[in-house]
Design a protein around this motif. Structure first.
Motif, PDB file in Angstrom:
ATOM      1  N   ARG A 176       6.308 -17.545   3.171  1.00 52.52           N
ATOM      2  CA  ARG A 176       6.302 -17.834   4.674  1.00 52.52           C
ATOM      3  C   ARG A 176       4.726 -18.197   4.974  1.00 52.52           C
ATOM      4  O   ARG A 176       4.003 -17.767   4.343  1.00 52.52           O
ATOM      5  CB  ARG A 176       6.489 -16.391   5.219  1.00 52.52           C
ATOM      6  N   ASP A 177       4.854 -18.520   6.314  1.00 49.15           N
ATOM      7  CA  ASP A 177       3.580 -19.219   6.824  1.00 49.15           C
ATOM      8  C   ASP A 177       2.886 -17.905   7.392  1.00 49.15           C
ATOM      9  O   ASP A 177       2.897 -17.507   8.666  1.00 49.15           O
ATOM     10  CB  ASP A 177       3.766 -20.219   7.660  1.00 49.15           C
ATOM     11  N   ALA A 178       2.253 -17.084   6.664  1.00 45.81           N
ATOM     12  CA  ALA A 178       1.476 -15.672   6.898  1.00 45.81           C
ATOM     13  C   ALA A 178       0.216 -16.072   7.094  1.00 45.81           C
ATOM     14  O   ALA A 178      -0.702 -15.047   7.258  1.00 45.81           O
ATOM     15  CB  ALA A 178       1.796 -14.649   5.834  1.00 45.81           C
ATOM     16  N   GLY A 179      -0.474 -17.132   7.025  1.00 43.63           N
ATOM     17  CA  GLY A 179      -1.978 -17.354   7.119  1.00 43.63           C
ATOM     18  C   GLY A 179      -2.240 -17.220   8.541  1.00 43.63           C
ATOM     19  O   GLY A 179      -1.629 -17.270   9.556  1.00 43.63           O
ATOM     20  N   ALA A 180      -3.430 -16.803   8.767  1.00 43.63           N
ATOM     21  CA  ALA A 180      -4.053 -16.408   9.893  1.00 43.63           C
ATOM     22  C   ALA A 180      -5.438 -16.707  10.107  1.00 43.63           C
ATOM     23  O   ALA A 180      -6.062 -16.754   9.005  1.00 43.63           O
ATOM     24  CB  ALA A 180      -3.892 -14.837  10.459  1.00 43.63           C
ATOM     25  N   ILE A 181      -6.088 -16.871  11.369  1.00 48.20           N
ATOM     26  CA  ILE A 181      -7.561 -16.808  11.218  1.00 48.20           C
ATOM     27  C   ILE A 181      -8.050 -15.988  12.605  1.00 48.20           C
ATOM     28  O   ILE A 181      -7.035 -15.606  13.213  1.00 48.20           O
ATOM     29  CB  ILE A 181      -8.068 -18.475  11.905  1.00 48.20           C
ATOM     30  N   GLY A 182      -9.267 -15.889  12.409  1.00 48.72           N
ATOM     31  CA  GLY A 182      -9.957 -15.064  13.562  1.00 48.72           C
ATOM     32  C   GLY A 182     -10.858 -15.786  14.402  1.00 48.72           C
ATOM     33  O   GLY A 182     -11.008 -16.971  13.973  1.00 48.72           O
ATOM     34  N   MET A 183     -11.465 -15.116  15.215  1.00 51.38           N
ATOM     35  CA  MET A 183     -12.578 -15.948  16.036  1.00 51.38           C
ATOM     36  C   MET A 183     -13.763 -16.354  15.006  1.00 51.38           C
ATOM     37  O   MET A 183     -14.312 -17.421  15.301  1.00 51.38           O
ATOM     38  CB  MET A 183     -13.192 -14.884  17.143  1.00 51.38           C
ATOM     39  N   ASP A 184     -13.888 -15.759  14.107  1.00 50.96           N
ATOM     40  CA  ASP A 184     -15.036 -16.036  13.342  1.00 50.96           C
ATOM     41  C   ASP A 184     -14.877 -17.146  12.378  1.00 50.96           C
ATOM     42  O   ASP A 184     -15.665 -17.911  11.594  1.00 50.96           O
ATOM     43  CB  ASP A 184     -15.361 -14.721  12.285  1.00 50.96           C
ATOM     44  N   ASP A 185     -13.561 -17.554  12.509  1.00 51.22           N
ATOM     45  CA  ASP A 185     -13.328 -18.945  11.456  1.00 51.22           C
ATOM     46  C   ASP A 185     -13.312 -20.075  12.312  1.00 51.22           C
ATOM     47  O   ASP A 185     -12.811 -21.047  11.613  1.00 51.22           O
ATOM     48  CB  ASP A 185     -11.745 -18.558  10.913  1.00 51.22           C
ATOM     49  N   LEU A 186     -13.407 -19.889  13.704  1.00 51.13           N
ATOM     50  CA  LEU A 186     -13.292 -21.290  14.524  1.00 51.13           C
ATOM     51  C   LEU A 186     -14.817 -21.963  14.360  1.00 51.13           C
ATOM     52  O   LEU A 186     -15.752 -21.187  14.274  1.00 51.13           O
ATOM     53  CB  LEU A 186     -12.935 -20.840  15.827  1.00 51.13           C
ATOM     54  N   ARG A 187     -14.754 -23.271  13.959  1.00 46.55           N
ATOM     55  CA  ARG A 187     -15.858 -24.099  14.111  1.00 46.55           C
ATOM     56  C   ARG A 187     -15.805 -24.965  15.153  1.00 46.55           C
ATOM     57  O   ARG A 187     -15.019 -25.694  15.445  1.00 46.55           O
ATOM     58  CB  ARG A 187     -15.643 -24.944  12.673  1.00 46.55           C
ATOM     59  N   VAL A 188     -16.958 -24.732  16.084  1.00 45.97           N
ATOM     60  CA  VAL A 188     -16.977 -25.431  17.150  1.00 45.97           C
ATOM     61  C   VAL A 188     -17.665 -27.018  16.898  1.00 45.97           C
ATOM     62  O   VAL A 188     -18.660 -27.111  16.115  1.00 45.97           O
ATOM     63  CB  VAL A 188     -17.949 -24.952  18.251  1.00 45.97           C
ATOM     64  N   ARG A 193      23.778  -9.724  26.210  1.00 37.58           N
ATOM     65  CA  ARG A 193      23.510  -8.893  24.779  1.00 37.58           C
ATOM     66  C   ARG A 193      22.293  -8.297  24.805  1.00 37.58           C
ATOM     67  O   ARG A 193      21.223  -8.886  25.065  1.00 37.58           O
ATOM     68  CB  ARG A 193      23.728  -9.616  23.573  1.00 37.58           C
ATOM     69  N   LEU A 194      22.212  -6.872  24.608  1.00 39.57           N
ATOM     70  CA  LEU A 194      21.133  -5.933  24.559  1.00 39.57           C
ATOM     71  C   LEU A 194      21.127  -5.658  23.096  1.00 39.57           C
ATOM     72  O   LEU A 194      21.799  -5.058  22.680  1.00 39.57           O
ATOM     73  CB  LEU A 194      20.969  -4.814  25.487  1.00 39.57           C
ATOM     74  N   LEU A 195      19.754  -6.092  22.283  1.00 40.12           N
ATOM     75  CA  LEU A 195      19.595  -5.690  21.241  1.00 40.12           C
ATOM     76  C   LEU A 195      18.232  -4.801  20.955  1.00 40.12           C
ATOM     77  O   LEU A 195      17.054  -5.040  21.906  1.00 40.12           O
ATOM     78  CB  LEU A 195      19.403  -6.670  20.021  1.00 40.12           C
ATOM     79  N   THR A 196      18.132  -3.802  20.058  1.00 40.56           N
ATOM     80  CA  THR A 196      17.133  -2.890  20.008  1.00 40.56           C
ATOM     81  C   THR A 196      16.689  -3.070  18.508  1.00 40.56           C
ATOM     82  O   THR A 196      17.514  -2.993  17.592  1.00 40.56           O
ATOM     83  CB  THR A 196      16.988  -1.656  20.743  1.00 40.56           C
ATOM     84  N   LEU A 197      15.140  -2.887  18.318  1.00 39.44           N
ATOM     85  CA  LEU A 197      14.667  -2.788  16.926  1.00 39.44           C
ATOM     86  C   LEU A 197      14.017  -1.538  16.513  1.00 39.44           C
ATOM     87  O   LEU A 197      13.422  -1.086  17.621  1.00 39.44           O
ATOM     88  CB  LEU A 197      13.659  -4.026  16.778  1.00 39.44           C
ATOM     89  N   ASP A 198      14.051  -1.120  15.562  1.00 33.16           N
ATOM     90  CA  ASP A 198      13.421   0.035  15.114  1.00 33.16           C
ATOM     91  C   ASP A 198      11.890  -0.205  14.839  1.00 33.16           C
ATOM     92  O   ASP A 198      11.046   0.615  15.264  1.00 33.16           O
ATOM     93  CB  ASP A 198      13.808   0.783  13.842  1.00 33.16           C
ATOM     94  N   ALA A 199      11.783  -1.487  14.538  1.00 32.62           N
ATOM     95  CA  ALA A 199      10.216  -2.068  14.190  1.00 32.62           C
ATOM     96  C   ALA A 199      10.236  -3.507  14.484  1.00 32.62           C
ATOM     97  O   ALA A 199      11.264  -4.209  13.944  1.00 32.62           O
ATOM     98  CB  ALA A 199       9.930  -1.647  12.841  1.00 32.62           C
ATOM     99  N   LEU A 200       9.216  -4.156  14.791  1.00 29.85           N
ATOM    100  CA  LEU A 200       9.148  -5.530  14.926  1.00 29.85           C
ATOM    101  C   LEU A 200       8.484  -5.880  13.360  1.00 29.85           C
ATOM    102  O   LEU A 200       7.858  -5.272  12.471  1.00 29.85           O
ATOM    103  CB  LEU A 200       7.997  -5.763  15.739  1.00 29.85           C
ATOM    104  N   PRO A 201       8.816  -7.350  12.964  1.00 30.87           N
ATOM    105  CA  PRO A 201       8.525  -7.609  11.701  1.00 30.87           C
ATOM    106  C   PRO A 201       7.070  -7.775  11.614  1.00 30.87           C
ATOM    107  O   PRO A 201       6.379  -8.113  12.649  1.00 30.87           O
ATOM    108  CB  PRO A 201       9.230  -8.855  11.570  1.00 30.87           C
ATOM    109  N   ASP A 202       6.480  -7.696  10.342  1.00 29.52           N
ATOM    110  CA  ASP A 202       5.218  -7.795  10.296  1.00 29.52           C
ATOM    111  C   ASP A 202       4.884  -9.462  10.112  1.00 29.52           C
ATOM    112  O   ASP A 202       5.277 -10.074   9.000  1.00 29.52           O
ATOM    113  CB  ASP A 202       4.582  -7.169   9.005  1.00 29.52           C
ATOM    114  N   PRO A 203       3.929  -9.929  11.067  1.00 28.33           N
ATOM    115  CA  PRO A 203       3.921 -11.394  10.804  1.00 28.33           C
ATOM    116  C   PRO A 203       3.030 -11.933   9.810  1.00 28.33           C
ATOM    117  O   PRO A 203       3.095 -13.142   9.458  1.00 28.33           O
ATOM    118  CB  PRO A 203       3.389 -11.683  12.477  1.00 28.33           C
ATOM    119  N   ARG A 204       2.277 -10.971   9.102  1.00 30.21           N
ATOM    120  CA  ARG A 204       1.384 -11.406   8.049  1.00 30.21           C
ATOM    121  C   ARG A 204       1.897 -10.960   6.837  1.00 30.21           C
ATOM    122  O   ARG A 204       1.326 -11.237   5.710  1.00 30.21           O
ATOM    123  CB  ARG A 204       0.145 -10.593   8.152  1.00 30.21           C
ATOM    124  N   ALA A 205       3.351 -10.412   6.627  1.00 25.95           N
ATOM    125  CA  ALA A 205       3.902 -10.048   5.523  1.00 25.95           C
ATOM    126  C   ALA A 205       4.113 -11.250   4.400  1.00 25.95           C
ATOM    127  O   ALA A 205       4.646 -12.483   5.161  1.00 25.95           O
ATOM    128  CB  ALA A 205       5.120  -9.229   5.652  1.00 25.95           C
TER     129      ALA A 205
END
Length: 527
Positions: free
Chosen positions: A382-394, A353-365
């Motif tokens: 929805r689990d739309a939470g996200a972190i960036g590099m600045d959020d990482l704590r070594v 099966r080949l499927l095509t999308l007009d747009a990918l879903p927004d993962p942060r929606a």
């Protein structure tokens, strides 16, 4: 019960005028009297069709900016009268109420008004009152009245009239009544859901959901289970995908393809990415310079599990990638487009099966997620939470290097889409081992390490690709054992949420093994 009812008089009042003129012409040609309101009547007169205004029937003009026009006994009496009851007939005769045999109504575009971001007052004005009232009345009286609310039923109505000499059958009216009640229920659900959000009611006393049938499915998870696909218009995704070839999608195909699309969407479209999913878990994820390279790297993670899997791309499918994918049996391929050469290559694989999308879903929606349990439903955001590099704590003595940080963020992105307990080993933006859905985080870590060893065997590598890898854990390590298993496999850096009562013990174990470890402060359970 009356089986057939001739259509002599129809009331038409529609916001969506798709197909209206053709329908009205066909009714007029069959000698059916047309009654209508406002804009609908104007549209019919414009093409020369004879039509009576509802205000002529009721003796009252439309008033209050159109809020009051059909809420009148002359309309509802015509819809609700039981023609076989002497008392009802007598009331109709006494008050001059004419029967309405066919109601064609669709509602104010409330959902579209919300979707385009209208303000509160405008949205309220697009809550239809008269339309749902007429639909409910006519549908209740389906013994005598045919109720049409979906434009897609216009042709079926005309076919019914042709098959029954201008009449409708009871079974046909029953089906239309059910559709009408489904529409009014969905409409009220949309209004209630919007208003709860508008006033900040996170958990309203009553919560309704609605959806529209997209297609029936052959069966559910197993052949003895019935199933269907419904859409709710909330986000673009696999439910809106166009299928270009192959047999009909199954329940499991759709569930797995959704998992693949949701993960590949995390990587945007800046760099080619590929996700291979098997049984709702990714078995290979990678970035590459081309889509073909991304597929090859994802495939190499777990060649065994990739057989019969689902492939999702974040770039349009090209011929080179299509040729690579056809090297093994694949159930579904989904991408935001596919070129003609790629489609021609796939055409030789009739079961693919080949499927095509007009747009990918927004993962942060944002949006709700609903799951049924015995006796009720669980509702969450929805689990739309996200972190960036600045959020990482070594938290360890050793700091991760730049390449390790990139791989840590990549592994973390994958881990949030793996069934918990989830452990993901990654290296150079490629998964090299995934442990999913185990009751123990230690077991997930060990399984991921075994997968990496199998990858080395499959590729003829001198050592496991887990050596020098990074590891992501969707939740904290409750004990050092899972982390130490990753270190023993050769991992050099770890990303995890932190928050365990044994964090200090786990950090000490990481320091003792020479690992770099970062905390995110955010968990991503996926059950």
């Amino acid at each position: 019960m009356t089986q057939t009812v001739p259509i002599k008089r129809a009331l038409l009042s529609v916001s969506d005028k798709t197909g209206l003129v053709d329908l009205a012409r066909a009714l007029d040609a069959r000698g059916i009297e047309l009654v209508s309101t406002g804009g609908t009547a104007a549209a019919l007169r414009k093409v020369g069709l004879p039509v009576r205004d509802v205000s002529e029937i009721t003796g009252f003009p439309e008033m209050m900016d159109g809020r009051v026009k059909t809420l009148h006994p002359m309309v509802h009496g015509g819809l609700l009268a039981l023609r076989g009851e002497d008392s009802h007939r007598a009331a109709m005769d006494e008050h001059g109420i004419g029967g309405i045999d066919l109601l064609v109504v669709n509602l104010y575009p409330f959902e579209a008004t919300v979707a385009r971001g209208a303000d509160y007052d405008e949205t309220v004005e697009n809550i239809d009152i008269g339309g749902p009232a007429m639909l409910r009345a006519a549908a209740k009286n389906h013994a005598w009245v045919a109720t049409v609310t979906d434009t897609e039923d216009y042709d079926a109505l005309l076919e019914e009239l042709d098959a029954n000499e201008g009449a409708t059958t009871y079974a046909f009216r029953q089906r239309l009544a059910q559709i009408a009640y489904g529409r009014t229920a969905a409409y009220d659900a949309a209004v209630s859901t919007w208003m709860a959000g508008a006033i900040g009611e996170a958990a309203p006393r009553r919560r309704s959901v609605s959806a529209t049938l997209a297609q029936g499915l052959r069966y559910g998870e197993n052949p003895h289970q019935s199933a269907a696909l419904y859409t709710d218009g909330s986000r673009p995704g696999v439910a809106q995908a166009a299928q270009h070839q192959g047999k009909a999608l199954s329940y499991n195909n759709l569930n797995d393809t959704d998992a693949a699309v949701e993960l590949v969407a995390e990587f945007g479209q800046d760099r080619p990415a590929c996700v291979i999913v098997k049984h709702a878990n990714p078995c290979g994820v990678a970035l590459g310079e081309t889509a073909a390279e991304a597929y090859a790297r994802a495939f190499d993670c777990d060649r065994t599990s990739a057989f019969g899997g689902i492939v999702a791309l974040n770039r349009p499918l090209d011929a080179e990638t299509a040729r690579a994918i056809t090297g093994i049996f694949t159930e579904v391929v989904i991408a935001p487009g596919a070129d003609e050469e790629a489609r021609a290559i796939f055409a030789a694989k009739k079961n693919l099966r080949l499927l095509t999308l007009d747009a990918l879903p927004d993962p942060r929606a944002a949006g709700p997620m609903l799951r049924q349990i015995a006796g009720g439903y669980l509702l969450q955001d929805r689990d739309a939470g996200a972190i960036g590099m600045d959020d990482l704590r070594v938290v360890t003595r050793r700091q991760p290097g730049e390449a390790e940080l990139r791989d840590l963020m990549f592994a973390w992105t994958v881990a949030r889409h793996v069934k918990s307990n989830a452990i993901v080993y990654a290296k150079d933006m490629q998964t090299v081992g995934i442990g999913a859905g185990q009751m123990s985080r230690l077991d997930s870590s060990m399984i991921a390490a075994v997968k990496a060893e199998r990858m080395a065997e499959a590729l003829g590598l001198p050592h496991t690709p887990a050596q020098g890898s990074v590891v992501a854990s969707d939740a904290f390590f409750p004990f050092p054992d899972g982390l130490l298993a990753a270190a023993e496999a050769g991992a050099r850096a770890v990303i995890q949420p932190g928050g365990s009562v044994k964090d200090e013990e786990v950090i000490a174990a990481a320091d003792g093994a020479g690992l770099a470890m970062v905390f995110t402060g955010m968990r991503h359970f996926r059950h």
